[in-house]
Structure formats: structure tokens, C-alpha cells
Motif scaffolding. Structure first.
Motif, PDB file in Angstrom:
ATOM      1  N   ALA A  63       0.833  -1.205   0.000  1.00 37.02           N
ATOM      2  CA  ALA A  63       0.000   0.000   0.000  1.00 37.02           C
ATOM      3  C   ALA A  63       0.868   1.256   0.000  1.00 37.02           C
ATOM      4  O   ALA A  63       0.571   2.225  -0.709  1.00 37.02           O
ATOM      5  CB  ALA A  63      -0.957  -0.009   1.188  1.00 37.02           C
ATOM      6  N   LEU A  64       1.940   1.242   0.761  1.00 39.01           N
ATOM      7  CA  LEU A  64       2.868   2.381   0.777  1.00 39.01           C
ATOM      8  C   LEU A  64       3.524   2.530  -0.591  1.00 39.01           C
ATOM      9  O   LEU A  64       3.644   3.639  -1.118  1.00 39.01           O
ATOM     10  CB  LEU A  64       3.925   2.208   1.863  1.00 39.01           C
ATOM     11  CG  LEU A  64       5.025   3.267   1.898  1.00 39.01           C
ATOM     12  CD1 LEU A  64       4.458   4.657   2.129  1.00 39.01           C
ATOM     13  CD2 LEU A  64       6.072   2.908   2.948  1.00 39.01           C
ATOM     14  N   GLU A  65       3.932   1.425  -1.177  1.00 40.34           N
ATOM     15  CA  GLU A  65       4.553   1.470  -2.495  1.00 40.34           C
ATOM     16  C   GLU A  65       3.584   2.026  -3.534  1.00 40.34           C
ATOM     17  O   GLU A  65       3.954   2.856  -4.370  1.00 40.34           O
ATOM     18  CB  GLU A  65       5.023   0.072  -2.902  1.00 40.34           C
ATOM     19  CG  GLU A  65       5.804   0.055  -4.194  1.00 40.34           C
ATOM     20  CD  GLU A  65       6.360  -1.315  -4.528  1.00 40.34           C
ATOM     21  OE1 GLU A  65       6.469  -1.609  -5.734  1.00 40.34           O
ATOM     22  OE2 GLU A  65       6.666  -2.092  -3.612  1.00 40.34           O
ATOM     23  N   ALA A  66       2.328   1.597  -3.479  1.00 42.24           N
ATOM     24  CA  ALA A  66       1.311   2.115  -4.398  1.00 42.24           C
ATOM     25  C   ALA A  66       1.131   3.622  -4.190  1.00 42.24           C
ATOM     26  O   ALA A  66       1.005   4.385  -5.164  1.00 42.24           O
ATOM     27  CB  ALA A  66      -0.010   1.373  -4.208  1.00 42.24           C
ATOM     28  N   HIS A  67       1.129   4.049  -2.947  1.00 42.65           N
ATOM     29  CA  HIS A  67       1.000   5.476  -2.626  1.00 42.65           C
ATOM     30  C   HIS A  67       2.109   6.285  -3.288  1.00 42.65           C
ATOM     31  O   HIS A  67       1.849   7.343  -3.872  1.00 42.65           O
ATOM     32  CB  HIS A  67       1.048   5.653  -1.104  1.00 42.65           C
ATOM     33  CG  HIS A  67       1.280   7.054  -0.657  1.00 42.65           C
ATOM     34  ND1 HIS A  67       0.357   8.061  -0.822  1.00 42.65           N
ATOM     35  CD2 HIS A  67       2.359   7.626  -0.038  1.00 42.65           C
ATOM     36  CE1 HIS A  67       0.843   9.192  -0.324  1.00 42.65           C
ATOM     37  NE2 HIS A  67       2.058   8.956   0.140  1.00 42.65           N
ATOM     38  N   MET A  68       3.325   5.794  -3.229  1.00 46.08           N
ATOM     39  CA  MET A  68       4.463   6.523  -3.777  1.00 46.08           C
ATOM     40  C   MET A  68       4.344   6.705  -5.293  1.00 46.08           C
ATOM     41  O   MET A  68       4.953   7.619  -5.850  1.00 46.08           O
ATOM     42  CB  MET A  68       5.776   5.827  -3.412  1.00 46.08           C
ATOM     43  CG  MET A  68       6.063   5.825  -1.905  1.00 46.08           C
ATOM     44  SD  MET A  68       6.023   7.457  -1.129  1.00 46.08           S
ATOM     45  CE  MET A  68       7.437   8.225  -1.912  1.00 46.08           C
ATOM     46  N   GLY A  69       3.542   5.872  -5.955  1.00 47.41           N
ATOM     47  CA  GLY A  69       3.345   5.988  -7.389  1.00 47.41           C
ATOM     48  C   GLY A  69       2.119   6.790  -7.794  1.00 47.41           C
ATOM     49  O   GLY A  69       1.829   6.923  -8.990  1.00 47.41           O
TER      50      GLY A  69
END
Length: 97
Positions: A63-69
Motif C-alpha cells: 500500500a505504501l509502495e502504491a501510494h508513492m506511485g
């Protein structure tokens, strides 16, 4: 599995603090609508004005990785271009046993 806790610091140059504050407020509103975001709070340091801190809670690292994109993250980084007094520091936290 436990939630992922994250703290990020964003140090603005004094002359850009108001613009960074507004960009971050926009970022918070968009981020709270993301799937996987459990909490996302924005603070400004009481001892170092112009230093902004996000305290975040995510369902997991994905979820954090998706947020960064997300486009709103790119917009916030673009707004910060040349306006920061140092690096943005993102700290995923691990519990201390």
C-alpha cells in the motif's frame, strides 16, 4: 500481520514554508482516500518551523509502495522542487522487541 507505520520529514526553506504547507494539505486529503491508507496526519515541528512531519499508517508495504506511485505524490514532489532545505526522509518503522 500488523499495519505498517511510517514517519516522513519534509524540511522547507523558510520562504517556501507556506507553499509547502498548502501542497502537503492537498496531499493529505488525496492520500486519505487511497485504498490501504489507514491514517495519514500532517504536523509542523514546534521546535523547527517549516519542518513538516507526516505520521502514516498503511495496511502493508504494498500500500505504501502504491501510494508513492500516485499522481498526487508526484504533484507534491513537483511543488517541493527547489523549495526544500534538505532531503525528504521516509522512515518505515519496525517495532522494537
Amino acid at each position: 500481520m500488523s499495519d505498517l507505520q511510517v514517519v516522513a520529514t519534509i524540511p522547507a526553506k523558510p520562504e517556501h514554508a507556506d507553499a509547502i504547507r498548502e501542497a502537503l494539505k492537498t496531499l493529505v486529503a488525496a492520500t486519505l482516500a487511497e485504498e490501504g491508507c489507514l491514517a495519514y496526519e500532517l504536523f509542523e515541528s514546534g521546535s523547527a518551523p517549516g519542518t513538516f512531519v507526516t505520521v502514516e499508517r498503511w495496511t502493508d508495504a504494498a500500500a505504501l509502495e502504491a501510494h508513492m506511485g500516485m499522481p498526487h505524490v508526484a504533484e507534491a514532489f513537483a511543488a517541493a522542487d527547489g523549495a526544500l532545505s534538505g532531503e525528504v526522509a521516509i522512515h518505515p518503522l519496525k517495532p522494537v522487541d
